[in-house]
Design a protein around this motif. Structure first.
Motif, mmCIF file in Angstrom:
data_model
loop_
_atom_site.group_PDB
_atom_site.id
_atom_site.type_symbol
_atom_site.label_atom_id
_atom_site.label_comp_id
_atom_site.label_asym_id
_atom_site.label_seq_id
_atom_site.Cartn_x
_atom_site.Cartn_y
_atom_site.Cartn_z
ATOM 1 N N ALA A 110 6.535 -4.358 -6.235
ATOM 2 C CA ALA A 110 6.147 -5.527 -5.441
ATOM 3 C C ALA A 110 5.024 -5.156 -4.487
ATOM 4 O O ALA A 110 4.857 -3.996 -4.107
ATOM 5 C CB ALA A 110 7.360 -6.046 -4.664
ATOM 6 N N GLU A 111 4.256 -6.150 -4.080
ATOM 7 C CA GLU A 111 3.068 -5.911 -3.269
ATOM 8 C C GLU A 111 3.388 -5.174 -1.974
ATOM 9 O O GLU A 111 2.671 -4.235 -1.583
ATOM 10 C CB GLU A 111 2.378 -7.244 -2.953
ATOM 11 C CG GLU A 111 1.108 -7.120 -2.133
ATOM 12 C CD GLU A 111 0.022 -6.305 -2.826
ATOM 13 O OE1 GLU A 111 -0.766 -5.646 -2.125
ATOM 14 O OE2 GLU A 111 -0.029 -6.328 -4.069
ATOM 15 N N ALA A 112 4.473 -5.548 -1.323
ATOM 16 C CA ALA A 112 4.815 -4.909 -0.050
ATOM 17 C C ALA A 112 5.118 -3.421 -0.255
ATOM 18 O O ALA A 112 4.701 -2.573 0.548
ATOM 19 C CB ALA A 112 6.013 -5.611 0.588
ATOM 20 N N GLU A 113 5.837 -3.103 -1.330
ATOM 21 C CA GLU A 113 6.163 -1.702 -1.591
ATOM 22 C C GLU A 113 4.899 -0.922 -1.966
ATOM 23 O O GLU A 113 4.731 0.232 -1.547
ATOM 24 C CB GLU A 113 7.207 -1.587 -2.710
ATOM 25 C CG GLU A 113 7.578 -0.173 -3.102
ATOM 26 C CD GLU A 113 8.176 0.643 -1.970
ATOM 27 O OE1 GLU A 113 8.250 1.877 -2.122
ATOM 28 O OE2 GLU A 113 8.574 0.069 -0.934
ATOM 29 N N SER A 114 4.016 -1.539 -2.709
ATOM 30 C CA SER A 114 2.774 -0.858 -3.067
ATOM 31 C C SER A 114 1.937 -0.556 -1.827
ATOM 32 O O SER A 114 1.331 0.519 -1.712
ATOM 33 C CB SER A 114 1.966 -1.693 -4.057
ATOM 34 O OG SER A 114 2.621 -1.735 -5.308
ATOM 35 N N ARG A 115 1.905 -1.490 -0.888
ATOM 36 C CA ARG A 115 1.182 -1.219 0.355
ATOM 37 C C ARG A 115 1.815 -0.048 1.111
ATOM 38 O O ARG A 115 1.120 0.814 1.660
ATOM 39 C CB ARG A 115 1.168 -2.469 1.248
ATOM 40 C CG ARG A 115 0.200 -3.549 0.792
ATOM 41 C CD ARG A 115 -0.072 -4.558 1.906
ATOM 42 N NE ARG A 115 1.162 -5.214 2.349
ATOM 43 C CZ ARG A 115 1.637 -6.345 1.843
ATOM 44 N NH1 ARG A 115 0.987 -6.945 0.841
ATOM 45 N NH2 ARG A 115 2.742 -6.894 2.303
ATOM 46 N N ALA A 116 3.147 0.003 1.126
ATOM 47 C CA ALA A 116 3.846 1.084 1.822
ATOM 48 C C ALA A 116 3.585 2.428 1.151
ATOM 49 O O ALA A 116 3.425 3.454 1.827
ATOM 50 C CB ALA A 116 5.339 0.789 1.868
ATOM 51 N N VAL A 117 3.542 2.414 -0.179
ATOM 52 C CA VAL A 117 3.264 3.661 -0.909
ATOM 53 C C VAL A 117 1.873 4.182 -0.565
ATOM 54 O O VAL A 117 1.692 5.373 -0.278
ATOM 55 C CB VAL A 117 3.401 3.428 -2.428
ATOM 56 C CG1 VAL A 117 2.796 4.591 -3.214
ATOM 57 C CG2 VAL A 117 4.865 3.243 -2.805
ATOM 58 N N HIS A 118 0.879 3.298 -0.578
ATOM 59 C CA HIS A 118 -0.478 3.740 -0.260
ATOM 60 C C HIS A 118 -0.582 4.194 1.196
ATOM 61 O O HIS A 118 -1.244 5.199 1.489
ATOM 62 C CB HIS A 118 -1.485 2.631 -0.557
ATOM 63 C CG HIS A 118 -1.789 2.468 -2.007
ATOM 64 N ND1 HIS A 118 -0.991 1.735 -2.873
ATOM 65 C CD2 HIS A 118 -2.798 2.973 -2.774
ATOM 66 C CE1 HIS A 118 -1.498 1.783 -4.094
ATOM 67 N NE2 HIS A 118 -2.597 2.521 -4.071
ATOM 68 N N ALA A 119 0.068 3.489 2.093
ATOM 69 C CA ALA A 119 0.045 3.909 3.494
ATOM 70 C C ALA A 119 0.647 5.298 3.645
ATOM 71 O O ALA A 119 0.155 6.122 4.437
ATOM 72 C CB ALA A 119 0.814 2.903 4.356
ATOM 73 N N GLU A 120 1.687 5.593 2.861
ATOM 74 C CA GLU A 120 2.332 6.899 2.956
ATOM 75 C C GLU A 120 1.421 8.010 2.448
ATOM 76 O O GLU A 120 1.346 9.085 3.056
ATOM 77 C CB GLU A 120 3.651 6.896 2.190
ATOM 78 C CG GLU A 120 4.434 8.187 2.352
ATOM 79 C CD GLU A 120 5.862 8.097 1.868
ATOM 80 O OE1 GLU A 120 6.357 9.082 1.299
ATOM 81 O OE2 GLU A 120 6.490 7.027 2.056
#
Length: 487
Positions: A374-384
């Protein structure tokens, strides 16, 4: 090497049982039979241990069993007495008075030890990943140090002891003095960080002697064995220092790409990027250990001393990003270039696919459901991965980012994460039909961290990535141009 005279009758019994002379170190004799191994602790008193008493040898044999059996079930069997009958006859686990204690183990084929495997060039990527997984599991299961553990002081004692031992074995005084001063200065700077790691639970009762020779294939899996049993203080240390022995040993064996793979797999499983600031210091310290141990055995310890000096040197870091559609070979290229970048054992390789799996609490090769993308998880992965990249760069380690980077904002974020260090971006491109074949084959094998299917690839290929300002590489032959740019 010799077995103490008082233990000669027991050694003669074990030699008859094994049918061969023992393999000796300065503290033990290992008698390897067809289906049983008997390990005898020598009745010696050295500066760092005391096995001179029978009770001590019994205690430390049982401690060795206790430490190693959970990680090597079946390899470590039991501790039994060597007994003397009234007529003077000696027997293993017989009737009569115990006169010695031995640890019984299963034999391991000599070609199944990782140092032997490394020498014949057979450390496959799968074996290296499994080795890193085994070390990560060992550390996860290890007991944390007690509250208030003074990690900087403990490391200072280890450093002082190794400087003393390097001098005592006749290594060049001027080089030992210069190395010791550099190590002490680095340790002083690292002190607050090491203390914070201890508070966070990264100091544990570790293996303590995790070099290549103390890993073997057991029941088809790489297995740590022969954990340090005689010094709780020395074995209670940062998990990063424990790992550093294996990484140093691989690098010293001419296996820097293997060391890089093990480091990155370990970090992909644990997320412990906080070990990076001290990794060079720890690898230098492990090389110092090898230098004086090698010299004490009558061999030349100068190569290890040079390795310690090299590990202490700092190299300016940089960030390299590798983007492109699924199937272009981003991970393959990242793994090819990472070992050559920066300080040993090379660059931190941050892959979004592996980060996503760690966040989900599963192994990299496990499959995830669509909602994990999901988009929110993908953003969190990239932020990490961007945060980890900044952390690694600040610690002096180069970084390779490995992601599709289809969104121009993600590419810009990757470039921003590099500041103030140099940045290079590569964009891999190939015909869509080729990429479809690659992704289909990878999906069928099911041994990769990527969950992308041909449908996912087609959706990505239909999207507009915007202007590509990174260096575009032909995905069918990207390595040469990439290395030329990085040179």
């Amino acid at each position: 090497m010799t077995i103490p005279q008082d233990q000669a009758p027991v050694a003669a019994l074990l030699r008859r049982l094994a049918g061969a002379d023992p393999v000796e170190t300065h503290i033990s004799a290992v008698f390897i039979g067809r289906d049983t191994v008997w390990k005898l602790k020598k009745a010696v008193r050295l500066g760092f241990l005391d096995f001179s008493g029978l009770a001590a040898r019994q205690h430390f044999a049982r401690r060795e069993l206790e430490l190693n059996q959970p990680h090597a079930p079946g390899l470590y069997r039991d501790v039994v007495p060597v007994t003397r009958a009234p007529d003077g006859t000696l027997a293993v686990d017989g009737a009569g008075e115990p006169v010695e204690w031995v640890l019984r183990m299963a034999p391991v084929p000599k070609d199944d030890f990782l140092d032997v495997i490394a020498r014949r060039g057979a450390l496959t990527p799968e074996l290296l990943d499994a080795t890193a997984d085994a070390v990560a599991a060992l550390h996860q299961a290890a007991a944390p140090a007690p509250p208030g553990f003074d990690a900087p002081a403990a490391m200072a004692r280890v450093l002082a002891g190794n400087i003393r031992d390097c001098r005592a074995t006749g290594l060049p005084e001027d080089r030992v003095a210069a190395l010791g001063a550099g190590m002490a200065a680095r340790l002083a700077a690292l002190g607050p960080h090491l203390a914070a790691r201890a508070t966070a639970g990264h100091v544990r009762r570790c293996h303590g002697d995790l070099h290549l020779g103390n890993l073997c294939l057991w029941q088809g899996r790489p297995t740590p064995f022969d954990a340090l049993e005689f010094d709780e203080a020395l074995a209670t240390t940062d998990t990063g220092y424990d790992l550093a022995f294996l990484l140093m040993d691989l690098c010293r064996s001419g296996q820097r790409p293997a060391a890089n793979r093990v480091m990155n797999r370990y970090l992909a499983r644990t997320g412990d990027f906080g070990l990076l600031p001290a990794l060079g210091f720890w690898m230098a310290l492990r090389a110092m250990v090898r230098a004086h141990v090698t010299a004490r055995r009558g061999a030349d310890g100068l190569a290890y001393l040079a390795a310690a000096e090299a590990h202490l040197r700092q190299v300016p870091p940089r960030l390299v990003a590798v983007g492109g559609l699924q199937g272009t070979g981003k991970t393959w290229l990242a793994r090819q270039i990472a070992p050559d970048l920066g300080v040993a054992p090379g660059a931190l390789h941050l892959r979004t696919d592996e980060t996503r799996k760690r966040r989900a609490g599963v192994a990299p090769e496990a499959r995830l459901p669509p909602e994990a993308y999901a988009e929110a998880e993908s953003r969190a992965v990239h932020a990490e991965i961007f945060a980890a990249a900044r952390q690694a760069l600040a610690a002096g380690h180069s970084v390779v980012l490995d992601a599709v980077f289809l969104d121009p904002a993600q590419r810009q974020a990757a470039e921003s994460a590099a500041a103030p260090y140099p940045f290079i971006g590569f964009w891999l491109a190939a015909p869509l039909d080729l990429l479809r074949r690659r992704v289909a084959a990878r999906t069928a094998e099911g041994r990769d961290a990527s969950d992308a299917t041909v449908d996912v690839l087609d959706q990505a290929a239909a999207a507009d990535p915007g202007p590509i300002t990174w260096q575009v590489l032909d995905a069918t032959a990207p390595l040469g141009p990439a290395r030329a740019t990085l040179a």
